[in-house]
Design a protein around this motif. Structure first.
Motif, PDB file in Angstrom:
ATOM      1  N   THR A 134      43.022  -0.686  14.439  1.00 39.87           N
ATOM      2  CA  THR A 134      41.722  -0.470  14.901  1.00 39.87           C
ATOM      3  C   THR A 134      41.226  -1.668  15.788  1.00 39.87           C
ATOM      4  O   THR A 134      41.596  -2.695  15.222  1.00 39.87           O
ATOM      5  CB  THR A 134      40.690  -0.477  13.535  1.00 39.87           C
ATOM      6  OG1 THR A 134      41.275   0.644  12.667  1.00 39.87           O
ATOM      7  CG2 THR A 134      39.176  -0.259  14.015  1.00 39.87           C
ATOM      8  N   ARG A 189      37.931  -3.877  17.243  1.00 38.55           N
ATOM      9  CA  ARG A 189      36.634  -3.994  16.999  1.00 38.55           C
ATOM     10  C   ARG A 189      36.167  -5.228  18.157  1.00 38.55           C
ATOM     11  O   ARG A 189      36.952  -6.176  17.982  1.00 38.55           O
ATOM     12  CB  ARG A 189      36.439  -4.300  15.695  1.00 38.55           C
ATOM     13  CG  ARG A 189      36.647  -3.155  14.654  1.00 38.55           C
ATOM     14  CD  ARG A 189      35.893  -3.415  13.380  1.00 38.55           C
ATOM     15  NE  ARG A 189      36.113  -4.661  13.068  1.00 38.55           N
ATOM     16  CZ  ARG A 189      34.821  -5.280  12.240  1.00 38.55           C
ATOM     17  NH1 ARG A 189      33.901  -4.747  12.170  1.00 38.55           N
ATOM     18  NH2 ARG A 189      35.344  -6.677  11.993  1.00 38.55           N
ATOM     19  N   CYS A 190      35.225  -5.276  18.452  1.00 34.12           N
ATOM     20  CA  CYS A 190      34.672  -6.283  19.256  1.00 34.12           C
ATOM     21  C   CYS A 190      33.400  -6.774  18.663  1.00 34.12           C
ATOM     22  O   CYS A 190      32.467  -6.019  18.198  1.00 34.12           O
ATOM     23  CB  CYS A 190      34.239  -5.885  20.589  1.00 34.12           C
ATOM     24  SG  CYS A 190      33.518  -7.145  21.558  1.00 34.12           S
ATOM     25  N   THR A 191      33.236  -8.161  18.063  1.00 32.94           N
ATOM     26  CA  THR A 191      32.277  -8.684  17.133  1.00 32.94           C
ATOM     27  C   THR A 191      31.458  -9.522  18.245  1.00 32.94           C
ATOM     28  O   THR A 191      30.659 -10.226  17.551  1.00 32.94           O
ATOM     29  CB  THR A 191      32.781  -9.365  16.113  1.00 32.94           C
ATOM     30  OG1 THR A 191      33.740 -10.582  16.600  1.00 32.94           O
ATOM     31  CG2 THR A 191      33.682  -8.553  15.264  1.00 32.94           C
ATOM     32  N   GLN A 243      39.092  -8.149  17.629  1.00 33.16           N
ATOM     33  CA  GLN A 243      39.828  -7.908  16.448  1.00 33.16           C
ATOM     34  C   GLN A 243      40.689  -6.741  16.508  1.00 33.16           C
ATOM     35  O   GLN A 243      40.179  -5.751  16.275  1.00 33.16           O
ATOM     36  CB  GLN A 243      38.869  -8.185  15.208  1.00 33.16           C
ATOM     37  CG  GLN A 243      38.254  -9.411  15.049  1.00 33.16           C
ATOM     38  CD  GLN A 243      37.480  -9.328  13.909  1.00 33.16           C
ATOM     39  OE1 GLN A 243      36.821  -8.222  13.173  1.00 33.16           O
ATOM     40  NE2 GLN A 243      36.721 -10.538  13.594  1.00 33.16           N
ATOM     41  N   GLU A 282      42.887  -4.798  13.782  1.00 32.42           N
ATOM     42  CA  GLU A 282      43.191  -4.628  12.167  1.00 32.42           C
ATOM     43  C   GLU A 282      43.934  -3.509  12.184  1.00 32.42           C
ATOM     44  O   GLU A 282      43.986  -2.368  12.663  1.00 32.42           O
ATOM     45  CB  GLU A 282      41.850  -4.667  11.556  1.00 32.42           C
ATOM     46  CG  GLU A 282      41.080  -5.759  11.668  1.00 32.42           C
ATOM     47  CD  GLU A 282      39.681  -5.444  11.001  1.00 32.42           C
ATOM     48  OE1 GLU A 282      39.222  -4.460  10.717  1.00 32.42           O
ATOM     49  OE2 GLU A 282      38.916  -6.669  11.124  1.00 32.42           O
ATOM     50  N   THR A 326      44.926  -0.454  10.292  1.00 31.88           N
ATOM     51  CA  THR A 326      44.397   0.611   9.387  1.00 31.88           C
ATOM     52  C   THR A 326      45.056   1.081   8.056  1.00 31.88           C
ATOM     53  O   THR A 326      46.404   0.913   8.090  1.00 31.88           O
ATOM     54  CB  THR A 326      44.127   2.060  10.067  1.00 31.88           C
ATOM     55  OG1 THR A 326      45.557   2.435  10.760  1.00 31.88           O
ATOM     56  CG2 THR A 326      43.242   1.636  11.213  1.00 31.88           C
TER      57      THR A 326
END
Length: 88
Positions: A8, A10-12, A76, A78, A80
């Motif tokens: 996965t 993700r943009c934080t 990020q 990650e 799953t």
């Protein structure tokens, strides 16, 4: 067999992360424009335009480098959770 993606992405990134960079570059723009206006009254106003353009052109790569590195630091990847096999 299903071909699900095992990761996965993700943009934080938030605006607060780049707020300082935006303010710093706005300061560079305002200082270069103030210098250009100060030089505009001299006998050679072409120097004012060249100076403002030079400052903006030279500062743009540093701004883009700062934005891109900040963005990359907030991405990020990650793994799953693998689905459990169903038993019959």
């Amino acid at each position: 067999m299903t071909s699900s993606n095992p990761f996965t992405v993700r943009c934080t990134l938030t605006f607060g992360d780049i707020y300082g960079q935006v303010l710093a570059w706005m300061a560079v723009i305002f200082v270069s424009l103030a210098a250009g206006l100060a030089l505009m009254g001299s006998s050679r106003p072409l120097f004012a335009l060249v100076g403002v353009g030079l400052i903006l052109v030279l500062s743009l790569p540093f701004l883009l480098f700062a934005f891109v590195t900040t963005l990359i630091n907030h991405i990020q990847v990650e793994p799953t959770q693998a689905p459990r096999p169903q038993t019959e």
